[in-house]
Scaffold this active site. Sequence first.
Site, PDB file in Angstrom:
ATOM      1  N   GLU A  91      -0.576   4.812  -0.582  1.00 32.26           N
ATOM      2  CA  GLU A  91      -1.347   6.030  -0.852  1.00 32.26           C
ATOM      3  C   GLU A  91      -0.458   7.254  -0.670  1.00 32.26           C
ATOM      4  O   GLU A  91       0.327   7.318   0.283  1.00 32.26           O
ATOM      5  CB  GLU A  91      -2.542   6.154   0.104  1.00 32.26           C
ATOM      6  CG  GLU A  91      -3.764   5.395  -0.375  1.00 32.26           C
ATOM      7  CD  GLU A  91      -3.896   4.056   0.280  1.00 32.26           C
ATOM      8  OE1 GLU A  91      -2.855   3.460   0.636  1.00 32.26           O
ATOM      9  OE2 GLU A  91      -5.045   3.601   0.454  1.00 32.26           O
ATOM     10  N   TYR A 102       0.851  -1.200   0.000  1.00 40.39           N
ATOM     11  CA  TYR A 102       0.000   0.000   0.000  1.00 40.39           C
ATOM     12  C   TYR A 102       0.882   1.244   0.000  1.00 40.39           C
ATOM     13  O   TYR A 102       1.866   1.314   0.754  1.00 40.39           O
ATOM     14  CB  TYR A 102      -0.915   0.026   1.230  1.00 40.39           C
ATOM     15  CG  TYR A 102      -2.316  -0.411   0.885  1.00 40.39           C
ATOM     16  CD1 TYR A 102      -3.000   0.208  -0.160  1.00 40.39           C
ATOM     17  CD2 TYR A 102      -2.951  -1.431   1.578  1.00 40.39           C
ATOM     18  CE1 TYR A 102      -4.276  -0.195  -0.506  1.00 40.39           C
ATOM     19  CE2 TYR A 102      -4.228  -1.831   1.239  1.00 40.39           C
ATOM     20  CZ  TYR A 102      -4.891  -1.201   0.194  1.00 40.39           C
ATOM     21  OH  TYR A 102      -6.147  -1.589  -0.147  1.00 40.39           O
ATOM     22  N   THR A 142      -3.475   5.711 -22.174  1.00 47.78           N
ATOM     23  CA  THR A 142      -3.247   4.401 -21.571  1.00 47.78           C
ATOM     24  C   THR A 142      -1.797   4.046 -21.851  1.00 47.78           C
ATOM     25  O   THR A 142      -1.131   4.695 -22.653  1.00 47.78           O
ATOM     26  CB  THR A 142      -4.163   3.319 -22.178  1.00 47.78           C
ATOM     27  OG1 THR A 142      -4.033   3.359 -23.596  1.00 47.78           O
ATOM     28  CG2 THR A 142      -5.610   3.543 -21.791  1.00 47.78           C
ATOM     29  N   ARG A 147      -1.195  -2.758 -18.686  1.00 49.55           N
ATOM     30  CA  ARG A 147      -2.472  -2.035 -18.722  1.00 49.55           C
ATOM     31  C   ARG A 147      -2.420  -0.926 -17.686  1.00 49.55           C
ATOM     32  O   ARG A 147      -2.020  -1.156 -16.550  1.00 49.55           O
ATOM     33  CB  ARG A 147      -3.621  -2.969 -18.342  1.00 49.55           C
ATOM     34  CG  ARG A 147      -3.802  -4.123 -19.252  1.00 49.55           C
ATOM     35  CD  ARG A 147      -5.147  -4.725 -19.036  1.00 49.55           C
ATOM     36  NE  ARG A 147      -6.139  -3.911 -19.680  1.00 49.55           N
ATOM     37  CZ  ARG A 147      -6.418  -3.987 -20.982  1.00 49.55           C
ATOM     38  NH1 ARG A 147      -5.803  -4.839 -21.749  1.00 49.55           N
ATOM     39  NH2 ARG A 147      -7.332  -3.223 -21.512  1.00 49.55           N
ATOM     40  N   ASP A 161      -6.620  13.097 -25.534  1.00 50.03           N
ATOM     41  CA  ASP A 161      -6.584  11.696 -25.111  1.00 50.03           C
ATOM     42  C   ASP A 161      -5.837  10.938 -26.199  1.00 50.03           C
ATOM     43  O   ASP A 161      -6.386  10.674 -27.272  1.00 50.03           O
ATOM     44  CB  ASP A 161      -8.014  11.163 -24.945  1.00 50.03           C
ATOM     45  CG  ASP A 161      -8.030   9.700 -24.512  1.00 50.03           C
ATOM     46  OD1 ASP A 161      -6.996   9.018 -24.656  1.00 50.03           O
ATOM     47  OD2 ASP A 161      -9.091   9.235 -24.036  1.00 50.03           O
ATOM     48  N   LYS A 210      -1.326   0.293 -25.261  1.00 54.76           N
ATOM     49  CA  LYS A 210      -1.700   0.137 -26.675  1.00 54.76           C
ATOM     50  C   LYS A 210      -0.431   0.253 -27.523  1.00 54.76           C
ATOM     51  O   LYS A 210       0.430  -0.606 -27.401  1.00 54.76           O
ATOM     52  CB  LYS A 210      -2.778   1.161 -27.032  1.00 54.76           C
ATOM     53  CG  LYS A 210      -4.076   0.928 -26.211  1.00 54.76           C
ATOM     54  CD  LYS A 210      -5.195   1.840 -26.634  1.00 54.76           C
ATOM     55  CE  LYS A 210      -6.495   1.502 -25.930  1.00 54.76           C
ATOM     56  NZ  LYS A 210      -6.751   2.333 -24.739  1.00 54.76           N
TER      57      LYS A 210
HETATM   58  N1  DSN Z   1     -11.212  -0.422 -25.381  1.00 56.24           N
HETATM   59  C1  DSN Z   1     -10.315   0.515 -26.003  1.00 56.24           C
HETATM   60  C2  DSN Z   1     -10.192   0.297 -27.454  1.00 56.24           C
HETATM   61  O1  DSN Z   1     -10.328  -0.828 -27.876  1.00 56.24           O
HETATM   62  O2  DSN Z   1      -9.934   1.231 -28.186  1.00 56.24           O
HETATM   63  C3  DSN Z   1     -10.690   1.900 -25.693  1.00 56.24           C
HETATM   64  O3  DSN Z   1     -10.795   2.043 -24.332  1.00 56.24           O
END
Ligand code: DSN
Length: 418
Positions: free
Chosen positions: A55, A53, A225, A234, A199, A228
Amino acid sequence: MEEKSLQQVDREVYGAIRAEIDREQSNLVMIASENYASRAVIEAQANVMTNKYAEGYPGARYYGGCEYVDDVENLAIERAKRLFNSEHANVQPHSGSQANMSIYMSFLEPGDLIMGMSLSHGGHLTHGSSVSFSGKIYRSVFYGVDQKTKRIDYDLVRELAKKHRPKIIVAGSSAYPRVIDFQLFRDIAHENGAYLMADIAHIAGLVAVGLHPSSIGVADFTSTTTHKTLRGPRGGLVLSQGDYAKKIDKSVFPGIQGGPLMHVIAAKAVAFGEALRPDFAEYQSQIIRNARVLADELMNSGLDLVSGGTDNHLLLVDLTGKEMTGQEAETALGKAGIVVNKNTIPFDTRGPRVTSGLRLGTPALTSRGMKEAEMKLIAGFITDALENTGSESHLNIIRKSVNDLCRSFPIYQYLKEE
Ligand code: DSN
């Protein structure tokens, strides 16, 4: 404490994980938002920091014993800032949605107006959709793409911004194959007294190496994120100018999250370190080259693509006018070992569970070493499968060729069962 292995303790979960390893190895993963994290990233994520933990933030925690998790969080922050040339980085958001939520919570009051890209034109749930917190807590208005060019209609963005005076404009997408003009978005936002949030979840890897114009220093805040095109674990990340740092940090914790996932933050640090290496830039250029070849080949074989091609890592096949829906195409390709997702396309006449589109991406294929020659082969598999959706035996034949191709580009060699 007994220290048996997962295989010894839980055959069911172990079996599902082994099956997933095999699925990822033997199929062509073409979901544009998925990738294969490196061995080092996966190793960093599967570690004892999951127990801790922490925080608070490095040097100012609410728990003792944080010296080593402070080290990894500091590394993650410093590397993220260097990678994106950003004054501030918060590496704690558990996901892209929470990264976005933390920005809204920092700068909006309930009932304020968000202006984002319509979901069916390529936007994201958290950009104001009525089924997401972003459309429940806040009001929303949407811009979209031009009916003819299928590119963002910046005149419409300007007109809507003037008319509705949103508090924040969101520039970003989860299914838009073209370059986003963050500078123009900034001009429109600032002319109309709005913040600009970018974003970049999908294109973060491209942005990091300069293959897509950066939003950093242009938008007021950027969310992404980490899993990707960025190829990390993730998770989420918020980047901003230094003068917004305090507000965003306070909004991530204690505003919307409790204990940060320190094992994931360790893996983010590793991924950012990997992305800072020169071979990551070459990887990102290959993603784009692969997407272009795939797009050209599919168009040459008679398929329509939304906007007529791609500038980035993804393409959208437009099935309007074909007998087949996006859902049917996804299922047929799945039987052939090609994993994609159905996707609404702009001005779609079918609903989101059926759709008239398919979204295809090249980040994961590129991670396993595939290049232009393989994209040509894969385009052939896709068109063949789409012409034979009703024939299980034909799809099975394609699947065998897919499996052979996958065997030539092995992944997870280090995870071979003992
Ligand atoms: N689920 C993601 C995507 O496939 O683009 C977006 O959050």
